[in-house]
Design an enzyme around this catalytic site. Structure first.
Site, PDB file in Angstrom:
ATOM      1  N   ASP A   1     -15.094   5.309  43.508  1.00 12.18           N
ATOM      2  CA  ASP A   1     -15.849   6.037  43.081  1.00 12.18           C
ATOM      3  C   ASP A   1     -14.974   6.069  41.955  1.00 12.18           C
ATOM      4  OD1 ASP A   1     -17.729   7.674  42.521  1.00 12.18           O
ATOM      5  OD2 ASP A   1     -16.818   9.333  44.227  1.00 12.18           O
TER       6      ASP A   1
ATOM      7  N   ASN B   1     -28.093   5.157  46.768  1.00 14.18           N
ATOM      8  CA  ASN B   1     -27.593   3.983  45.440  1.00 14.18           C
ATOM      9  C   ASN B   1     -28.774   3.838  45.013  1.00 14.18           C
ATOM     10  OD1 ASN B   1     -24.229   3.226  45.761  1.00 14.18           O
ATOM     11  ND2 ASN B   1     -24.979   5.234  44.837  1.00 14.18           N
TER      12      ASN B   1
HETATM   13  C1  FPP Z   1     -19.146   4.845  42.287  1.00 15.15           C
HETATM   14  O1  FPP Z   1     -18.948   4.801  41.488  1.00 15.15           O
HETATM   15  C2  FPP Z   1     -19.347   3.110  42.510  1.00 15.15           C
HETATM   16  C3  FPP Z   1     -20.414   2.611  42.809  1.00 15.15           C
HETATM   17  C4  FPP Z   1     -22.081   3.353  43.673  1.00 15.15           C
HETATM   18  C5  FPP Z   1     -20.815   1.106  43.013  1.00 15.15           C
HETATM   19  C6  FPP Z   1     -19.203   0.425  43.175  1.00 15.15           C
HETATM   20  C7  FPP Z   1     -18.921  -1.032  42.767  1.00 15.15           C
HETATM   21  C8  FPP Z   1     -18.134  -1.905  42.597  1.00 15.15           C
HETATM   22  C9  FPP Z   1     -17.125  -1.363  42.611  1.00 15.15           C
HETATM   23  C10 FPP Z   1     -18.448  -2.557  41.797  1.00 15.15           C
HETATM   24  C11 FPP Z   1     -17.942  -3.737  42.810  1.00 15.15           C
HETATM   25  C12 FPP Z   1     -19.365  -3.755  43.857  1.00 15.15           C
HETATM   26  C13 FPP Z   1     -20.687  -5.261  43.682  1.00 15.15           C
HETATM   27  C14 FPP Z   1     -22.020  -5.059  43.636  1.00 15.15           C
HETATM   28  C15 FPP Z   1     -20.037  -6.487  44.368  1.00 15.15           C
HETATM   29  P1  FPP Z   1     -20.251   5.890  40.291  1.00 15.15           P
HETATM   30  O2  FPP Z   1     -20.767   5.230  39.471  1.00 15.15           O
HETATM   31  O3  FPP Z   1     -20.631   6.843  41.000  1.00 15.15           O
HETATM   32  O4  FPP Z   1     -19.142   6.673  39.091  1.00 15.15           O
HETATM   33  P2  FPP Z   1     -19.139   7.948  38.836  1.00 15.15           P
HETATM   34  O5  FPP Z   1     -19.198   8.971  39.963  1.00 15.15           O
HETATM   35  O6  FPP Z   1     -17.768   7.992  37.347  1.00 15.15           O
HETATM   36  O7  FPP Z   1     -20.610   8.052  37.921  1.00 15.15           O
END
Ligand code: FPP
Length: 248
Positions: free
Chosen positions: A19, A67
């Protein structure tokens, strides 16, 4: 009774909720997808570090069942990232003898992406050094429901053992250590069944900044935990004649 892993200061199975990509990007005035791209780099680094340290299984949450609720451009960006990463990283996985499993409901993914998943899994099937599970369109509730449906269809009794065998992660032991980056302290429908006895580790570090030192911090915290699996501390203490033998 939960399955008890071998007593070791190193977790055999590490699971991660990655995250903080969006916040990492926002701090730099970049689009969210730039944070996810940086997240892929952090994941590659983490995978290498886990192999070097002797972790047997790494499981990451790359796209949850929920998601899909994100803005369409971000969802499309994550699908695109997954498709490209599958092609680009296969050589790296093969080089490190890592076997890839993509875990989740594939039915809603494009035919092209499904094909890419199959090819990447087949291309790494010989890997024996570490298992790498990428949970994609995965949810713990989906997993329990699909396992229950399979057990029911097979006519078996609905026991813990039968459900466990039908779960999407039945090919690996339950995670010993579950890490969540990005400051939130929740499971978010990740490995609901499998994390029953996992040690939880929460860190404020945003996923793109989660480097080798951060991983070592989590492993050190894990090594200091006492895992009792329902027993008492006294029951875990080695008997007098075993004093001096390796403690766990
Ligand atoms: C959550 O951070 C992250 C995700 C929903 C995606 C995780 C994906 C990766 C680390 C890349 C690897 C993935 C693939 C497809 C190979 P967030 O977007 O919720 O962050 P925030 O809480 O800061 O908004």
């Amino acid at each position: 009774m939960p399955a008890e892993p071998a007593c070791s200061p190193l977790p055999a199975h590490v699971a991660i909720v990655m995250d903080g990509n969006g916040r990492w990007a926002r701090q730099r005035h970049l689009p969210r997808i730039a944070g996810h791209r940086q997240g892929v780099d952090a994941l590659r680094q983490c995978m290498r570090a886990c192999v070097r340290r002797g972790v047997g299984v790494l499981t990451v949450f790359a796209f949850s069942s929920e998601n899909w609720r994100r803005p369409v451009p971000e969802v499309n960006g994550l699908m695109d990232l997954m498709g490209k990463a599958l092609v680009r990283e296969v050589a790296e996985l093969q080089k490190n003898a890592i076997r890839l499993y993509v875990v989740g409901d594939r039915a809603r993914l494009s035919a092209r992406l499904q094909d890419g998943l199959r090819r990447a899994e087949a291309g790494t099937a010989g890997g024996e050094r570490m298992i790498f599970n990428v949970c994609f369109n995965y949810g713990g509730r989906w997993d329990i429901a699909q396992a229950a449906a399979r057990v029911a269809a097979s006519g078996q009794d609905m026991t813990e053992a039968a459900l466990g065998r039908a779960l999407a992660l039945a090919h690996v032991p339950d995670p010993d250590l579950l890490i969540r980056t990005g400051g939130e302290q929740r499971i978010s429908n990740f490995l609901l069944w499998q994390s029953a006895y996992s040690e939880l580790y929460f860190t404020d570090t945003l996923w793109p900044d989660f480097d080798d030192a951060a991983l070592d911090g989590a492993l050190a915290a894990y090594a200091a935990r006492e895992r009792r699996f329902g027993r008492t501390s006294e029951q875990l203490a080695p008997p007098p004649q075993a004093q001096g033998a390796a403690a766990c």
